[in-house]
Motif scaffolding. Structure first.
Motif: not given
Length: 132
Positions: A114-115, A124-127, A131-132
């Motif tokens: 998860x987030x 990184x932001x994309x991952x 996950x969010x």
């Protein structure tokens, strides 16, 4: 129940196919013993972890690569996997991310990454978004 769980995870969720590589931790456990045999039936190359006393058992079930977790860390030995069957939680599941090849899949039986995982790993932001 373990048969259905293994089928749903490997066939329905991961779409495991012949020629792919799958990592099934805890190969001598209930799900692991069935999942190894199913993955081999589907034509996959199988790696697993187990203790010293169960190495021959998991090999007899069809495991191609066996990591004795009392002697080795699987994340240092394995790599390039298409699928990981997530049967262990916490740090063990997190280590599994590192053995996947790009585009590989983790099918978690214990809950999603998860987030909070993404934040803790400083992904990184994309991952973090994924996950969010």
């Amino acid at each position: 129940m373990v048969g259905l769980t293994s089928w749903q995870a490997l066939k329905e969720r991961a779409n495991l196919r012949a020629g792919q590589k799958v990592f099934i931790p805890a190969g001598s456990g209930g799900i692991g013993t069935f999942a190894i045999q199913l993955a081999k039936h589907l034509g996959a190359t199988v790696a697993t972890t187990t203790s010293t006393g169960n190495v021959e058992l998991v090999r007899s079930l069809g495991a191609d690569e066996v990591v004795d977790y009392k002697k080795q860390d699987f994340e240092k030995v394995l790599g390039g996997y298409d699928v990981v069957l997530g049967t262990l939680k916490g740090a063990e599941l997190e280590k599994s991310v590192g053995i996947l090849k790009p585009g590989g899949k983790i099918v978690s039986l214990i809950g999603p990454l998860d987030a909070a995982f993404a934040d803790a790993k400083r992904l990184n932001f994309v991952l973090r978004f994924v996950f969010g």
